[in-house]
Design an enzyme around this catalytic site. Structure first.
Site, PDB file in Angstrom:
ATOM      1  N   LYS A  14      83.420 -73.192  28.467  1.00 39.02           N
ATOM      2  CA  LYS A  14      84.450 -72.324  27.828  1.00 39.02           C
ATOM      3  C   LYS A  14      85.561 -73.126  27.088  1.00 39.02           C
ATOM      4  CE  LYS A  14      86.037 -70.296  31.655  1.00 39.02           C
ATOM      5  NZ  LYS A  14      85.121 -71.011  32.659  1.00 39.02           N
ATOM      6  N   ARG A  89      90.835 -63.525  34.831  1.00 35.47           N
ATOM      7  CA  ARG A  89      89.739 -63.881  35.850  1.00 35.47           C
ATOM      8  C   ARG A  89      89.810 -62.689  37.130  1.00 35.47           C
ATOM      9  NH1 ARG A  89      89.826 -69.830  34.671  1.00 35.47           N
ATOM     10  NH2 ARG A  89      88.568 -70.751  35.926  1.00 35.47           N
ATOM     11  N   ARG A 128      82.225 -84.129  35.206  1.00 31.29           N
ATOM     12  CA  ARG A 128      83.522 -84.317  34.635  1.00 31.29           C
ATOM     13  C   ARG A 128      84.456 -85.008  35.710  1.00 31.29           C
ATOM     14  NH1 ARG A 128      86.209 -78.929  32.703  1.00 31.29           N
ATOM     15  NH2 ARG A 128      86.034 -78.531  34.853  1.00 31.29           N
ATOM     16  N   ARG A 134      90.340 -84.778  37.716  1.00 33.09           N
ATOM     17  CA  ARG A 134      90.565 -83.337  38.229  1.00 33.09           C
ATOM     18  C   ARG A 134      90.313 -83.349  39.619  1.00 33.09           C
ATOM     19  NH1 ARG A 134      89.239 -78.464  34.246  1.00 33.09           N
ATOM     20  NH2 ARG A 134      89.019 -77.445  36.315  1.00 33.09           N
ATOM     21  N   ARG A 146      84.950 -72.424  44.192  1.00 37.88           N
ATOM     22  CA  ARG A 146      85.128 -71.963  43.082  1.00 37.88           C
ATOM     23  C   ARG A 146      84.133 -70.895  42.518  1.00 37.88           C
ATOM     24  NH1 ARG A 146      86.240 -77.228  39.629  1.00 37.88           N
ATOM     25  NH2 ARG A 146      86.493 -75.845  37.886  1.00 37.88           N
TER      26      ARG A 146
HETATM   27  P1  B4P Z   1      84.282 -77.049  30.341  1.00 37.52           P
HETATM   28  O1  B4P Z   1      84.363 -76.379  28.954  1.00 37.52           O
HETATM   29  O2  B4P Z   1      85.601 -77.760  30.573  1.00 37.52           O
HETATM   30  O3  B4P Z   1      84.459 -75.623  31.242  1.00 37.52           O
HETATM   31  P2  B4P Z   1      85.362 -74.514  31.518  1.00 37.52           P
HETATM   32  O4  B4P Z   1      84.364 -73.443  31.812  1.00 37.52           O
HETATM   33  O5  B4P Z   1      86.580 -74.535  30.721  1.00 37.52           O
HETATM   34  O6  B4P Z   1      86.104 -75.156  33.094  1.00 37.52           O
HETATM   35  P3  B4P Z   1      87.007 -74.401  34.428  1.00 37.52           P
HETATM   36  O7  B4P Z   1      86.483 -73.092  34.553  1.00 37.52           O
HETATM   37  O8  B4P Z   1      86.632 -75.447  35.279  1.00 37.52           O
HETATM   38  O9  B4P Z   1      88.320 -74.577  33.992  1.00 37.52           O
HETATM   39  P4  B4P Z   1      89.705 -73.750  34.028  1.00 37.52           P
HETATM   40  O10 B4P Z   1      90.665 -74.657  33.608  1.00 37.52           O
HETATM   41  O11 B4P Z   1      89.454 -72.435  33.237  1.00 37.52           O
HETATM   42  O12 B4P Z   1      83.030 -77.734  30.919  1.00 37.52           O
HETATM   43  C1  B4P Z   1      82.966 -78.278  31.909  1.00 37.52           C
HETATM   44  C2  B4P Z   1      82.137 -79.609  31.948  1.00 37.52           C
HETATM   45  O13 B4P Z   1      80.837 -79.719  31.088  1.00 37.52           O
HETATM   46  C3  B4P Z   1      82.877 -80.550  30.626  1.00 37.52           C
HETATM   47  O14 B4P Z   1      82.784 -82.100  31.575  1.00 37.52           O
HETATM   48  C4  B4P Z   1      81.914 -80.619  29.643  1.00 37.52           C
HETATM   49  O15 B4P Z   1      81.958 -81.688  28.738  1.00 37.52           O
HETATM   50  C5  B4P Z   1      80.457 -80.330  30.362  1.00 37.52           C
HETATM   51  N1  B4P Z   1      79.880 -79.471  29.097  1.00 37.52           N
HETATM   52  C6  B4P Z   1      80.252 -78.575  28.597  1.00 37.52           C
HETATM   53  N2  B4P Z   1      79.284 -78.063  27.417  1.00 37.52           N
HETATM   54  C7  B4P Z   1      78.224 -78.538  28.149  1.00 37.52           C
HETATM   55  C8  B4P Z   1      76.780 -78.566  27.744  1.00 37.52           C
HETATM   56  N3  B4P Z   1      76.231 -77.715  26.584  1.00 37.52           N
HETATM   57  N4  B4P Z   1      75.915 -79.358  28.163  1.00 37.52           N
HETATM   58  C9  B4P Z   1      76.339 -80.098  29.258  1.00 37.52           C
HETATM   59  N5  B4P Z   1      77.370 -80.618  29.661  1.00 37.52           N
HETATM   60  C10 B4P Z   1      78.544 -79.571  28.797  1.00 37.52           C
HETATM   61  O16 B4P Z   1      89.943 -73.535  35.593  1.00 37.52           O
HETATM   62  C11 B4P Z   1      90.287 -74.432  36.449  1.00 37.52           C
HETATM   63  C12 B4P Z   1      91.206 -73.898  37.708  1.00 37.52           C
HETATM   64  O17 B4P Z   1      92.480 -73.224  37.051  1.00 37.52           O
HETATM   65  C13 B4P Z   1      90.480 -72.340  38.411  1.00 37.52           C
HETATM   66  O18 B4P Z   1      89.476 -72.900  39.211  1.00 37.52           O
HETATM   67  C14 B4P Z   1      91.812 -71.714  39.001  1.00 37.52           C
HETATM   68  O19 B4P Z   1      92.258 -72.299  40.046  1.00 37.52           O
HETATM   69  C15 B4P Z   1      92.950 -71.902  37.911  1.00 37.52           C
HETATM   70  N6  B4P Z   1      92.946 -70.774  36.982  1.00 37.52           N
HETATM   71  C16 B4P Z   1      92.796 -70.806  35.626  1.00 37.52           C
HETATM   72  N7  B4P Z   1      92.793 -69.759  35.018  1.00 37.52           N
HETATM   73  C17 B4P Z   1      93.299 -68.915  36.222  1.00 37.52           C
HETATM   74  C18 B4P Z   1      93.588 -67.576  35.896  1.00 37.52           C
HETATM   75  N8  B4P Z   1      93.608 -66.594  34.932  1.00 37.52           N
HETATM   76  N9  B4P Z   1      93.796 -67.026  37.287  1.00 37.52           N
HETATM   77  C19 B4P Z   1      94.028 -67.647  38.168  1.00 37.52           C
HETATM   78  N10 B4P Z   1      93.952 -69.021  38.395  1.00 37.52           N
HETATM   79  C20 B4P Z   1      93.388 -69.638  37.165  1.00 37.52           C
END
Ligand code: B4P
Length: 193
Positions: A14, A89, A128, A134, A146
């Site tokens: 995302k 979420r 990552r 992190r 998670r």
């Molecule tokens: P990202 O792109 O960083 O993944 P994400 O889906 O954004 O991550 P996440 O769900 O962990 O984050 P959030 O900050 O929202 O990609 C992950 C990895 O994969 C990276 O290293 C990237 O380089 C790699 N990658 C991407 N695309 C790829 C591909 N095509 N091929 C190979 N590798 C690839 O959440 C973090 C925490 O914050 C949650 O657990 C929660 O505690 C809190 N939180 C956030 N929002 C919240 C909400 N609305 N309510 C309550 N808690 C919340």
């Protein structure tokens, strides 16, 4: 206004795809994960509370993230649209978002979900974790927690938007550029509707 939710499990890309989409479509990127990590870096009371929950793989309370989104929307009154990343979420967050957007005489245009298998997700997050510092990405037990939270609390959000006929899934495996191309095709179609 065009408002998009990028949906999917932790590590589905995302954040990665949001950075590219906001560049192309001129939307404001609202990532609750990034907003929370900024609070943590500044050691605010909100950040300290959030860190203890995020380190365990749990969600931060709804009222905290809804408040953050509310003030971000206020801060960008002239935006041509928003990309919500990692929000909503929970069902309570989805309902609150609908109300906030309604007050601004707008709404969600579409929800695009990135589909990625669990083993691939674990590998991405552990990878990552090696460089990001992190703490929620370094321990496989926390990562699995998670996913459990995602399955229990976040997948009902998909149903919420399916009922509203706003939900669509795309394949989230492949190269970053391949996935971006698929997302752009969906976006271009939706923006014409
Ligand atoms: P990202 O792109 O960083 O993944 P994400 O889906 O954004 O991550 P996440 O769900 O962990 O984050 P959030 O900050 O929202 O990609 C992950 C990895 O994969 C990276 O290293 C990237 O380089 C790699 N990658 C991407 N695309 C790829 C591909 N095509 N091929 C190979 N590798 C690839 O959440 C973090 C925490 O914050 C949650 O657990 C929660 O505690 C809190 N939180 C956030 N929002 C919240 C909400 N609305 N309510 C309550 N808690 C919340």
């Amino acid at each position: 206004m065009f408002n998009l939710i990028l949906f999917g499990p932790p590590g589905s890309g995302k954040g990665t795809q949001s950075d590219k989409l906001v560049g192309k479509y001129g939307l404001i990127h609202l990532s609750t994960g990034n907003l929370l990590r900024e609070e943590i870096a500044e050691k605010t009371p909100l950040g300290i509370e959030a860190k203890s929950l995020m380190d365990k793989g749990q969600l931060v309370p709804d009222e905290v993230v809804i408040g953050m989104i509310d003030s971000s929307l206020e801060h960008h009154k002239d935006a041509k649209g928003f990309l919500f990343d990692g929000f909503p979420r929970t069902i309570a967050q989805a309902r609150a978002l609908d109300k906030l957007l309604e007050l601004k005489k707008t709404g969600i245009n579409t929800v695009i979900s990135l589909d990625v298998g669990e083993e691939e997700l674990i590998q991405r997050l552990l990878n990552r974790g090696k460089t990001s510092g992190r703490s929620d990405d370094t321990d496989e037990i926390v990562i699995r927690k998670r996913f459990a939270v995602y399955n229990n609390e976040t997948t009902p959000v998909a149903e919420y938007y399916k009922k509203a006929r706003k939900f669509q899934s795309v394949k989230g495996e492949g190269t970053v550029d391949e996935i971006f191309e698929t997302l752009c095709r969906v976006m271009d179609k939706k923006m014409k509707q």
